[in-house]
Write a protein that holds these residues in place. Structure first.
Motif, PDB file in Angstrom:
ATOM      1  N   PRO A 198       0.817  -1.229   0.000  1.00 31.56           N
ATOM      2  CA  PRO A 198       0.000   0.000   0.000  1.00 31.56           C
ATOM      3  C   PRO A 198       0.843   1.269   0.000  1.00 31.56           C
ATOM      4  N   SER A 199       1.993   1.225   0.696  1.00 34.21           N
ATOM      5  CA  SER A 199       2.830   2.431   0.789  1.00 34.21           C
ATOM      6  C   SER A 199       3.529   2.759  -0.526  1.00 34.21           C
ATOM      7  N   ASP A 200       3.626   1.774  -1.432  1.00 34.38           N
ATOM      8  CA  ASP A 200       4.338   1.994  -2.692  1.00 34.38           C
ATOM      9  C   ASP A 200       3.456   2.624  -3.766  1.00 34.38           C
ATOM     10  N   LEU A 201       2.129   2.564  -3.554  1.00 29.82           N
ATOM     11  CA  LEU A 201       1.220   2.970  -4.627  1.00 29.82           C
ATOM     12  C   LEU A 201       1.360   4.440  -4.990  1.00 29.82           C
ATOM     13  N   SER A 202       1.679   5.267  -4.008  1.00 27.29           N
ATOM     14  CA  SER A 202       1.762   6.714  -4.251  1.00 27.29           C
ATOM     15  C   SER A 202       2.861   7.041  -5.262  1.00 27.29           C
ATOM     16  N   CYS A 203       4.053   6.417  -5.094  1.00 24.96           N
ATOM     17  CA  CYS A 203       5.173   6.731  -6.017  1.00 24.96           C
ATOM     18  C   CYS A 203       4.867   6.191  -7.415  1.00 24.96           C
ATOM     19  N   ILE A 204       4.152   5.055  -7.453  1.00 23.53           N
ATOM     20  CA  ILE A 204       3.799   4.478  -8.759  1.00 23.53           C
ATOM     21  C   ILE A 204       2.840   5.414  -9.486  1.00 23.53           C
ATOM     22  N   ARG A 205       1.866   5.919  -8.747  1.00 29.76           N
ATOM     23  CA  ARG A 205       0.871   6.826  -9.355  1.00 29.76           C
ATOM     24  C   ARG A 205       1.541   8.086  -9.903  1.00 29.76           C
ATOM     25  N   LYS A 206       2.470   8.661  -9.139  1.00 31.68           N
ATOM     26  CA  LYS A 206       3.139   9.887  -9.592  1.00 31.68           C
ATOM     27  C   LYS A 206       3.858   9.658 -10.930  1.00 31.68           C
ATOM     28  N   THR A 207       4.531   8.515 -11.025  1.00 31.18           N
ATOM     29  CA  THR A 207       5.263   8.211 -12.264  1.00 31.18           C
ATOM     30  C   THR A 207       4.308   8.046 -13.440  1.00 31.18           C
ATOM     31  N   LEU A 208       3.171   7.370 -13.174  1.00 29.24           N
ATOM     32  CA  LEU A 208       2.212   7.130 -14.252  1.00 29.24           C
ATOM     33  C   LEU A 208       1.550   8.424 -14.707  1.00 29.24           C
ATOM     34  N   GLU A 209       1.357   9.343 -13.766  1.00 35.40           N
ATOM     35  CA  GLU A 209       0.792  10.642 -14.154  1.00 35.40           C
ATOM     36  C   GLU A 209       1.724  11.380 -15.107  1.00 35.40           C
ATOM     37  N   LEU A 210       3.031  11.243 -14.869  1.00 31.83           N
ATOM     38  CA  LEU A 210       4.012  11.946 -15.693  1.00 31.83           C
ATOM     39  C   LEU A 210       4.309  11.205 -17.007  1.00 31.83           C
ATOM     40  N   HIS A 211       4.432   9.874 -16.931  1.00 25.00           N
ATOM     41  CA  HIS A 211       4.920   9.103 -18.084  1.00 25.00           C
ATOM     42  C   HIS A 211       3.993   7.949 -18.438  1.00 25.00           C
ATOM     43  N   GLY A 212       2.742   8.026 -18.023  1.00 22.44           N
ATOM     44  CA  GLY A 212       1.823   6.903 -18.231  1.00 22.44           C
ATOM     45  C   GLY A 212       1.671   6.506 -19.689  1.00 22.44           C
ATOM     46  N   ASP A 213       1.535   7.482 -20.586  1.00 19.58           N
ATOM     47  CA  ASP A 213       1.354   7.161 -22.013  1.00 19.58           C
ATOM     48  C   ASP A 213       2.558   6.398 -22.567  1.00 19.58           C
ATOM     49  N   MET A 214       3.755   6.859 -22.192  1.00 19.21           N
ATOM     50  CA  MET A 214       4.982   6.196 -22.672  1.00 19.21           C
ATOM     51  C   MET A 214       5.070   4.768 -22.132  1.00 19.21           C
ATOM     52  N   VAL A 215       4.817   4.606 -20.838  1.00 19.01           N
ATOM     53  CA  VAL A 215       4.896   3.280 -20.221  1.00 19.01           C
ATOM     54  C   VAL A 215       3.852   2.360 -20.840  1.00 19.01           C
ATOM     55  N   GLN A 216       2.628   2.882 -21.034  1.00 22.01           N
ATOM     56  CA  GLN A 216       1.565   2.048 -21.595  1.00 22.01           C
ATOM     57  C   GLN A 216       1.896   1.600 -23.025  1.00 22.01           C
ATOM     58  N   SER A 217       2.466   2.483 -23.821  1.00 20.24           N
ATOM     59  CA  SER A 217       2.781   2.115 -25.206  1.00 20.24           C
ATOM     60  C   SER A 217       3.812   0.994 -25.256  1.00 20.24           C
ATOM     61  N   TYR A 218       4.800   1.048 -24.347  1.00 17.68           N
ATOM     62  CA  TYR A 218       5.822   0.002 -24.341  1.00 17.68           C
ATOM     63  C   TYR A 218       5.287  -1.301 -23.752  1.00 17.68           C
ATOM     64  N   ILE A 219       4.386  -1.221 -22.771  1.00 18.34           N
ATOM     65  CA  ILE A 219       3.786  -2.447 -22.228  1.00 18.34           C
ATOM     66  C   ILE A 219       2.915  -3.112 -23.309  1.00 18.34           C
ATOM     67  N   LEU A 220       2.228  -2.297 -24.119  1.00 16.21           N
ATOM     68  CA  LEU A 220       1.429  -2.860 -25.211  1.00 16.21           C
ATOM     69  C   LEU A 220       2.338  -3.552 -26.237  1.00 16.21           C
ATOM     70  N   GLN A 221       3.479  -2.946 -26.522  1.00 15.95           N
ATOM     71  CA  GLN A 221       4.454  -3.603 -27.413  1.00 15.95           C
ATOM     72  C   GLN A 221       4.924  -4.925 -26.808  1.00 15.95           C
ATOM     73  N   PHE A 222       5.168  -4.902 -25.510  1.00 16.92           N
ATOM     74  CA  PHE A 222       5.593  -6.099 -24.782  1.00 16.92           C
ATOM     75  C   PHE A 222       4.536  -7.209 -24.901  1.00 16.92           C
ATOM     76  N   LEU A 223       3.269  -6.824 -24.787  1.00 13.19           N
ATOM     77  CA  LEU A 223       2.179  -7.810 -24.867  1.00 13.19           C
ATOM     78  C   LEU A 223       2.017  -8.346 -26.286  1.00 13.19           C
TER      79      LEU A 223
END
Length: 1140
Positions: A1044-1069
């Motif tokens: 639970p304590s880790d979720l905050s840092c994960i959310r911050k990163t996704l707010e900043l770079h979510g589109d980039m991370v999602q595009s690469y995860i889709l490539q991975f899939l």
């Protein structure tokens, strides 16, 4: 005044010394004459000149021999004194003095020291300038002897000799009226260019001046006033000069015209005086553009035959000759410096070949090569209109000149042969001084191709091999061809043997394939026709080079079959060098593109197949059953029964090699053996070593056939390792390594060998037990021979992991490890590198044995030995990169292997900390890629050991810091991939430490993903996809463990770079089918399951009150999966996700 005409004729010299006299006595005559000469003072009277003449004649007529007791400094002192006694206005005395200088320096092999050289050079240069022209020949000979190997010490006089108006420039000019003087001047230049290792080279400008003189000399036709022998010597000197410039002077031929001009004159000189051949060459040969280098379309045959590269030969009327019996052997020409006469050579020219597949000598009645004359420039082909199936050599008695002329004609032909040999030696030096890709532009000018139907055969190196009457010249031509073929694998790899000839042009790939086939045909014809053992050896070596570099996987079948059947009889040739080279050729066949179906069939042939195909060429063969005498040891039946059977017919080549290694030699083959110690009952060492190499090739490329002989080969190895000769031991250890490596490959997960076709593990255990109870441990401890130690380490590292735990006991492991640890202390870097490799492999085996159900292996393993292994690996991690890369691999394995019972002991705590710090520092240092890759891999291995308690260990944060630094900033993407893989190893959330530590790792991986295409090195781009795959897997792994304590840092990163991370995860899939070395799942279904598992975990986390992070991360993952399933059309999976 007549003294100059009676050299050596005056009496008064002491009688020749007897061979038994000591050196001082042998040199007594020289010392007496020298003392008399040194006692004289300059005297211009008639009696004074007569006395000097007499002394010079006596010194010239004195018999000198090697070890004659005459010191070089005494010779130099005498020559300086002689020059002081002879004024330059006395032409006859100057001439006699020049003869003395030339004679003493040549006969006693003296190189004049720098101080005396300075005086003597000044004198001879002045003599040329002041004396009558009739003396120039003798003075130039003296000058040539003085400057021999002294070019770097003549700098002061080079302007006088090689300047614009230099003496040698004038005297070597085409306008020089005296041909002997011109030849002598060129000889002086050639000697000036001869350098001695360790001394400065001739200045570049003078090198270029000499090169141009030599080139012009070779390009110029013979003048009407020059006899054939003088012309041959002139050409020889020019060729030697160019060769010296290329060899010692390291002259670089960078200009196309310069190289093309040289190759043109070399090709012309290669055929100088060849009976029945007279070719005209253009001034320059131009290269054929090569598609693989410049991307241009293949050249049409008509273009490649342009006037720039194909000079012509016209045909005259055929001269018929009567075929004679081929003689066994030919007299080699006597070596000559060009200053002495050569013994005449008997035997005459060779006849041309007819196109066809016949591989045995023709019946009597073969016709001769058509004589050729000069014709229109632009072609260099000779017609071959006769219908005989092969050719034969004819005797000199059937030549066109009478018995009275025979002596001179034979002498001329001998000198002409030396020109051809000199041209080939010069060509060999040229090949070594230019890049291979440049050389292959001239391939078609020197290598034969298959002519179109009705077209003439090209003139090439094979022309000399097949038609030159001199066996030495034939051998030289084969050496050059071997040098061209060596390293040609990439160039020849484009060859493609296709039968579609309906194209408007012949593709380059087809031209190369045609050339390869023609080389095979011509070399096999040369093989059966050759009578000189030395030349026969060169033919077979050339064939081995051709086989090693030809792309048989792209060519039609039968080429190797013809070579195979043709070479088999020569394995029992009377000459040991022929036998050795025959084995080398067989080794090349079984190692090229192995395994080849064609070779597989050849290995399965009955033993006698092909043995009689060339028996007429080798009448000294033993009966075809000779190979069956191989021994059958006590383990053979067991091996044959326990191993899978592939063929009822024994592999004759394996039997042959075993018999050569272990059986006493046959008397019929021992006549000319070399390399075998006196009294040895075995085959000579070169034969036995080559046989062991062939066995090693078979073990590597055709193990399915070799494995039947596993136990028998084990006996051979034990015998080799037990012998006194280190080279035999070394080759035995190499064979053991190849067998072990092939056994390991059989048991790899991706092996194509069916389980029932593998060597059973119990048999492997029996094999290795025999090895370890034999002489292998002694080889490991042989400090006198580091190479043998290194090879024994390699052999140990090839033990099959599945068999390791079944070997006698853990004590064996201790013995093996201790032997390796000793080698890690060796002074030889090569031995330490091999020992580190073996330690890495041994520790790999420890990890494999951790997975066995029986825990006794780990429990019984000595803690003291583990400490020693850890300490040695730590020390080795500070060694050179070659040692370090495997030392860190061993460290990772050892730290993974440690059991709680070891770790709990206080003495382990300090060394574990030291080992971890060694790994961390290696991850971070600027070392070779392999070193850092292995360090990251080792760190991942450390993380796999739960007994090390990552959650509390003091070094955990340092390890994570090092890996996150590498994954974001290392220039090498393969190292980044491995560091990301290591970060994904820990299985529990607490292993990642505090929330801050977890956040640092998460942020570093996102940053690494963002920078996954940031590189300036083009070669790294091919690893981009693998890097992103591994980072995505690591991020998903971290999500599946998040607290639970880790979720905050994960959310911050996704707010900043979510589109980039999602595009690469889709490539991975979506990708998912490429295979990499990181352990990432390869099937798309496995990958989407990973994301769904992470989504399930985040959904199950009890979020902190009022924290929107969980909802944001869940939405991100659901959105990613929805896009993926929608794009892939998986409606069922989409419905399952909605219900979830």
């Amino acid at each position: 005044m007549a003294a100059a005409q009676v050299v050596g004729s005056l009496p008064g010299g002491p009688p020749p010394e007897t061979p038994g006299e000591p050196p001082f006595e042998q040199g007594r005559g020289f010392r007496c004459l020298s003392a008399r000469l040194c006692a004289l003072r300059p005297d211009d009277s008639s009696s004074g000149r007569t006395e000097i003449h007499l002394l010079f004649d006596q010194l010239i007529s004195e018999t000198y021999s090697e070890g004659s007791g005459v010191a070089p400094e005494d010779v130099s002192t005498l020559l300086v004194q002689a020059c002081r006694l002879v004024p330059l206005n006395q032409n006859h005395l100057v001439s006699k003095l020049s003869q003395l200088i030339h004679h003493l320096l040549n006969t006693l092999q003296v190189i004049v020291d720098e101080q005396n050289l300075d005086f003597l050079l000044a004198y001879t240069i002045s003599a040329i300038q002041q004396c009558s022209s009739w003396t120039h020949m003798q003075i130039l000979q003296a000058l040539a002897a003085l400057v021999y190997c002294n070019g770097s010490k003549c700098q002061k006089y080079l302007p006088d000799l090689l300047g614009k108006s230099g003496l040698l420039m004038k005297l070597s000019d085409l306008a020089q009226s005296d041909p002997e003087v011109r030849r002598a001047a060129v000889h002086c230049m050639a000697n000036l260019c001869l350098s001695v290792p360790g001394q400065p080279y001739l200045e570049e400008r003078y090198q270029n001046i000499c090169f141009q003189v030599f080139l012009t000399t070779l390009q110029s036709p013979k003048s009407s006033d020059m006899d054939d022998i003088t012309y041959c010597m002139l050409l020889q000197n020019a060729l030697k000069g160019i060769q010296s410039l290329l060899n010692g002077g390291k002259m670089k031929l960078t200009q196309t015209d310069e190289l093309g001009a040289l190759l043109a004159v070399l090709k012309k000189s290669m055929f100088h005086g060849l009976p029945g051949l007279n070719i005209e060459m253009p001034t320059v040969l131009y290269p054929t553009p090569l598609p693989q280098y410049d991307g241009r379309p293949p050249i049409q045959p008509q273009q490649s035959e342009s006037s720039a590269s194909r000079p012509a030969v016209n045909k005259k009327k055929k001269s018929k000759v009567k075929a004679k019996k081929i003689h066994q052997g030919e007299k080699e020409e006597e070596e000559s410096s060009g200053e002495r006469e050569v013994a005449p050579v008997t035997g005459a020219g060779r006849l041309n070949l007819h196109r066809g597949d016949t591989q045995c000598p023709s019946p009597p009645g073969a016709q001769s090569l058509p004589l050729a004359a000069s014709g229109a420039a632009g072609k260099d082909r000779v017609s071959s209109p006769f219908s005989s199936s092969s050719w034969k050599r004819v005797s000199s008695s059937e030549s066109d000149y009478s018995d009275a002329e025979g002596g001179m004609q034979s002498k001329v032909r001998s000198y002409q042969a030396k020109v051809r040999q000199g041209a080939l030696a010069c060509f060999l030096s040229t090949i070594k001084s230019i890049e291979k890709k440049v050389l292959y532009g001239y391939w078609s000018a020197f290598v034969p191709d298959t002519p179109e139907l009705g077209s003439p055969q090209s003139v090439s190196l094979m022309t000399l091999t097949l038609k030159d009457p001199s066996p030495k010249t034939r051998a030289c031509a084969l050496q050059v061809l071997s040098a061209i073929l060596e390293g040609s694998k990439q160039f020849l790899s484009v060859a493609e043997d296709i039968s579609d000839h309906k194209r408007a042009f012949t593709p380059f790939s087809v031209m190369i394939a045609s050339s390869i086939k023609e080389l095979h045909r011509c070399l096999l014809l040369a093989l059966v026709a050759e009578s000189s053992s030395q030349t026969l050896t060169q033919i077979i070596k050339c064939l081995a080079n051709l086989v090693s570099n030809s792309p048989y996987n792209r060519l039609k079948l039968s080429l190797l079959t013809k070579v195979w059947n043709q070479i088999k009889p020569y394995i029992r040739h009377k000459d040991v060098n022929v036998r050795v080279s025959s084995l080398t050729l067989l080794g090349a066949i079984v190692s090229t593109h192995a395994p080849l179906p064609e070779v597989q069939l050849l290995l399965q042939q009955p033993c006698s197949s092909g043995l009689s195909s060339s028996s007429s060429a080798t009448p000294h063969l033993s009966p075809p059953e000779w190979w069956k005498k191989a021994p059958s040891g006590p383990f053979v039946e067991e091996g044959a029964v326990s191993s899978p059977k592939l063929s009822s017919e024994p592999c004759w080549l394996i039997r042959l090699c075993i018999s050569i290694v272990v059986l006493p030699r046959e008397d019929s083959c021992s006549g000319s053996d070399a390399g075998s110690p006196g009294g040895s009952i075995y085959e000579p060492f070169p034969m036995r070593l080559e046989a062991l190499q062939v066995l090693a090739h078979l073990a590597r490329g055709y193990f399915s056939m070799t494995q039947v002989y596993l136990m028998e080969l084990g006996e051979v190895i034990c015998k080799c390792l037990g012998e006194a000769d280190p080279s035999v031991q070394l080759h035995g250890a190499k064979l053991l390594e190849e067998l072990g490596t092939s056994l390991i490959h059989q048991y790899k997960p991706d092996s194509s060998v069916a389980p029932d076709q593998r060597v059973p593990v119990p048999l492997v255990v029996t094999f290795w037990t025999a090895m370890l109870n034999g002489p292998l441990p002694r080889a490991l401890q042989n400090a006198e021979h580091p190479t043998l130690q290194a090879s024994a380490c390699d052999a140990l590292s090839s033990i099959l992991p599945e068999a390791f735990s079944s070997l006698p006991d853990v004590i064996f492991v201790a013995d093996t490890a201790n032997a390796i640890l000793m080698s890690l202390q060796d002074k030889s870097l090569n031995v330490r590198a091999k020992a580190a490799w073996s330690l890495g492999n041994l520790t790999d085996t420890l990890i494999v044995n951790m997975e066995t159900p029986d825990p006794s292996f780990q429990e019984e393993f000595s803690g003291l030995l583990l400490l020693k292994m850890l300490q040695s690996a730590i020390d080795a991690s500070k060694d050179k990169d070659k040692v370090k890369s495997n030392a860190v691999r061993a460290l990772g394995n050892l730290l993974h292997f440690l059991q709680p019972s070891h770790i709990e002991k206080p003495r382990f705590a300090e060394i574990i900390e030291e080992a971890i710090q060694a790994l961390i520092s290696t991850v971070l240092i600027e070392a070779a890629m392999k070193v850092r890759w292995n360090a990251c891999y080792a760190m991942g291995n450390v993380f796999k050991n739960p007994a090390l308690h990552l959650e509390t260990a003091p070094w955990t944060s340092q390890a994570y810091d090092a890996l996150t630094s590498v994954v974001t900033s290392c220039k090498n993407f393969k190292v980044r991939i491995r560091s990301a893989a290591a970060l994904a190893v820990p299985r529990r959330r607490e292993h990642y430490g505090s929330v801050e530590q977890y956040a640092q790792i998460w942020d570093a991986l996102v940053t690494a993903l963002q920078k996954s295409e940031d590189t300036t090195d083009f070669l790294e781009f091919k690893y981009c996809a693998s890097l992103r795959t591994q980072i995505c897997q690591a991020l998903i792994h971290l999500l599946s463990l998040a607290s639970p304590s880790d979720l905050s840092c994960i959310r911050k990163t996704l707010e900043l770079h979510g589109d980039m991370v999602q595009s690469y995860i889709l490539q991975f899939l979506k990708s998912g089918t490429e295979r990499d070395d990181t352990g990432a799942p390869h099937h798309p279904q496995e990958r989407d399951q990973m994301v769904r598992a992470a989504l399930g975990h985040i959904n199950s986390v009890q979020a902190l009150a009022g924290d929107p992070a969980k909802r944001a991360i869940v939405a991100f993952l659901e959105d990613t999966l929805t896009i993926y399933f929608d794009s892939s059309g998986s409606q069922v999976a989409l419905l399952g996700l909605t219900h979830q």
